[in-house]
Scaffold this motif. Structure first.
Motif, mmCIF file in Angstrom:
data_model
loop_
_atom_site.group_PDB
_atom_site.id
_atom_site.type_symbol
_atom_site.label_atom_id
_atom_site.label_comp_id
_atom_site.label_asym_id
_atom_site.label_seq_id
_atom_site.Cartn_x
_atom_site.Cartn_y
_atom_site.Cartn_z
ATOM 1 N N MET A 226 0.823 -1.206 0.000
ATOM 2 C CA MET A 226 0.000 0.000 0.000
ATOM 3 C C MET A 226 0.857 1.256 0.000
ATOM 4 N N ARG A 227 0.430 2.252 -0.818
ATOM 5 C CA ARG A 227 1.198 3.500 -0.948
ATOM 6 C C ARG A 227 1.284 4.252 0.382
ATOM 7 N N SER A 228 0.246 4.173 1.179
ATOM 8 C CA SER A 228 0.214 4.940 2.428
ATOM 9 C C SER A 228 1.364 4.584 3.359
ATOM 10 N N LEU A 229 1.884 3.349 3.239
ATOM 11 C CA LEU A 229 3.025 2.946 4.064
ATOM 12 C C LEU A 229 4.237 3.811 3.758
ATOM 13 N N TYR A 230 4.489 4.025 2.481
ATOM 14 C CA TYR A 230 5.641 4.835 2.072
ATOM 15 C C TYR A 230 5.394 6.335 2.304
ATOM 16 N N SER A 231 4.113 6.754 2.176
ATOM 17 C CA SER A 231 3.798 8.152 2.477
ATOM 18 C C SER A 231 4.078 8.454 3.939
ATOM 19 N N THR B 161 -0.227 6.483 10.568
ATOM 20 C CA THR B 161 -0.486 6.053 9.191
ATOM 21 C C THR B 161 0.204 4.725 8.916
ATOM 22 N N ILE B 162 1.429 4.597 9.390
ATOM 23 C CA ILE B 162 2.191 3.368 9.163
ATOM 24 C C ILE B 162 1.564 2.198 9.918
ATOM 25 N N THR B 163 1.239 2.427 11.202
ATOM 26 C CA THR B 163 0.673 1.319 11.988
ATOM 27 C C THR B 163 -0.709 0.915 11.477
ATOM 28 N N THR B 164 -1.501 1.896 11.082
ATOM 29 C CA THR B 164 -2.837 1.574 10.546
ATOM 30 C C THR B 164 -2.713 0.810 9.240
ATOM 31 N N GLY C 129 2.726 16.022 14.050
ATOM 32 C CA GLY C 129 2.864 15.552 12.674
ATOM 33 C C GLY C 129 3.593 14.232 12.602
ATOM 34 N N PHE C 130 4.656 14.104 13.424
ATOM 35 C CA PHE C 130 5.409 12.852 13.462
ATOM 36 C C PHE C 130 4.516 11.723 13.971
ATOM 37 N N GLN C 131 3.757 12.011 15.053
ATOM 38 C CA GLN C 131 2.866 10.983 15.595
ATOM 39 C C GLN C 131 1.809 10.558 14.577
ATOM 40 N N ALA C 132 1.239 11.536 13.868
ATOM 41 C CA ALA C 132 0.198 11.223 12.877
ATOM 42 C C ALA C 132 0.747 10.330 11.775
ATOM 43 N N VAL D 156 6.235 6.899 5.853
ATOM 44 C CA VAL D 156 7.688 6.914 6.052
ATOM 45 C C VAL D 156 8.278 8.262 5.643
ATOM 46 N N SER D 157 7.845 8.802 4.495
ATOM 47 C CA SER D 157 8.363 10.107 4.057
ATOM 48 C C SER D 157 7.987 11.204 5.050
ATOM 49 N N GLY D 158 6.770 11.115 5.622
ATOM 50 C CA GLY D 158 6.363 12.095 6.619
ATOM 51 C C GLY D 158 7.215 12.027 7.865
#
Length: 463
Positions: A2-7, A447-450, A440-443, A9-11
């Motif tokens: 899923m793309r959100s995993l990499y998004s 995203t990664i854990t979800t 922002g870091f927590q959010a 990580v970039s965040g």
């Protein structure tokens, strides 16, 4: 995957960098001349799922469908706003109020800084104490008359302040006279003796028909000698003067000026002043030559023991037809020697720095003269400078070339001595940014854990 995993990580990475910058700002909150930084984000390229279509006759247009792939760091900006000025009371500390950087140099390497906590090293050089780099500017030069000047159009050089250096004696070359001879006094008889003239000048006020003024002048060796001029009225609008120099021989005066030939008799110590009917000085004469135009001055010549060369001093009486210099009005005698340009030997004891960056030295003999001038550099894009550490900046391809010159000219700020520029870091802003960055870091971590949980659900479909 899923793309959100990499998004996410970039965040995380971007907010880590933002936190690094905030930490650096906070750590330099009390660093003089420090300029705060900020991080700007931008979105990463978006993947197009479906393209846009244009409207048709019987159907409307459709927008494209895109999914973003995360964020990037757009820039890390330097905030080049003015920091507050802090009083230190130390005369070598300087701060720029406005645009510009101090120029410091290490050999052929040139750097720029806003931190003006400078010192003087053992050799008298004005240096940046944390690095030993020498502050750049222009040192004074001496012209053929012994006067100091600064050529700020020349190439910059290492500033040097030679404390306790000797200033050689300078012989007096000009004495300026001002004020008034009392027109209302009686004329001194032509056959008056020297004793009578002395009584007319130094006697009781009700019998006084003349005036004397003295000033201390200096010979080439720095010896102080009293120069005395006596004036007495010898006719309507006409006064005679006599000059005397303490411990000097062959004292004489003659008229100097364009077109005049020196025909004065050696040893002639007398001269005449002529005035107009309205009290203005119009001529000076030595008995042979007369000057009645422009600057009206006499040349005093004398010799001193042990020196075979005759010494000369210009006695500036004023300008023809002008109400300055010596005048003749029905008012009290106030004629005096206003100033002279000689002085004895002295030592450089102190210095001060003015708003133009000029370093003015004060000598033990009372002389004040410029020693050097601090240079400032401006840039078209100061935020484009490269940080080199130790509060130094260096030229970069995007900063533009340094425009070096005097303070207060061509957009450069003023220099304030006894002050230092504080960091422009605002702690309230930094702490607020710290909270936003943490969230922002927590959010992004959520995203990664979800996303991980969603992938786990997919893997569980096979059971």
């Amino acid at each position: 995957m899923m793309r959100s995993l990499y998004s996410g990580v970039s965040g995380l990475k971007n907010h880590q960098v933002r936190m690094d910058v905030i930490g650096h700002n906070v750590s330099n909150v009390n660093t003089h001349g420090y300029k705060a930084e900020r991080v700007n984000f931008m979105d990463l390229i978006s993947q197009e799922i479906a393209g846009a279509s244009e409207p048709k006759e019987n159907i409307g247009g459709i927008n494209s469908q895109q999914v973003g792939l995360g964020a990037l760091i757009a820039s890390i900006d330097k905030i080049m706003t003015q920091g507050s000025l802090q009083t230190t009371g130390k005369n070598t500390d300087v701060a720029v109020s406005g645009e510009g950087f101090f120029v410091i140099r290490d050999g052929n390497k040139q750097f720029y800084t806003r931190a003006g906590f400078f010192n003087i090293d053992r050799d008298g050089y004005y240096v940046h104490p944390g690095t030993g780099l020498r502050v750049q500017g222009w040192n004074s030069r001496t012209d053929d008359k012994g006067n100091s000047y600064i050529n700020s159009s020349a190439t910059v050089e290492d500033i040097r302040i030679p404390l306790y250096q000797k200033k050689p004696a300078k012989a007096t070359t000009e004495v300026v006279y001002e004020s008034n001879l009392n027109q209302a006094v009686e004329i001194v008889p032509a056959d008056a003796t020297a004793e009578q003239i002395r009584d007319f000048i130094e006697g009781p006020a009700d019998k006084r028909r003349g005036h004397a003024t003295t000033i201390n002048v200096y010979d080439p060796e720095g010896n102080k000698r009293e120069l005395r001029l006596e004036f007495w009225k010898t006719g309507e609008n006409r006064w005679t003067g006599r000059v005397n120099m303490e411990n000097a021989t062959q004292v004489s005066v003659n008229v100097t000026g364009p077109g005049n030939v020196d025909t004065a008799v050696p040893g002639n110590d007398r001269f005449e002043l002529g005035f107009s009917s309205d009290g203005r000085l119009v001529s000076v004469s030595d008995g042979s030559d007369t000057l009645n135009d422009g600057k009206l001055q006499l040349q005093l010549s004398y010799r001193i023991p042990g020196n075979p060369e005759p010494q000369t001093i210009n006695l500036n009486m004023g300008e023809s037809g002008e109400v300055k210099g010596i005048t003749q009005y029905a008012s009290s005698f106030t004629t005096r020697a206003k100033e002279q340009d000689g002085f004895p030997m002295g030592y450089l004891e102190a210095f001060s720095i003015d708003n133009t960056g000029t370093i003015v030295g004060t000598y033990s003999n009372g002389v004040k003269e410029p020693l050097a001038r601090i240079a400032l550099a401006t840039f078209t894009n100061p935020a484009g400078l490269t940080k080199e550490g130790e509060t130094k900046f260096a030229y970069s391809m995007n900063s533009g070339d340094p425009n070096i010159g005097e303070a207060g000219i061509a957009g450069r700020g003023k220099i304030n001595a006894g002050l230092l520029e504080m960091s422009n870091v605002d702690l309230s802003d930094q702490f607020t940014d710290m909270i936003v960055t943490q969230r922002g870091f927590q959010a992004n971590s959520r995203t990664i854990t979800t996303t991980d949980q969603m992938i786990q659900e997919v893997l569980g479909l096979k059971r």
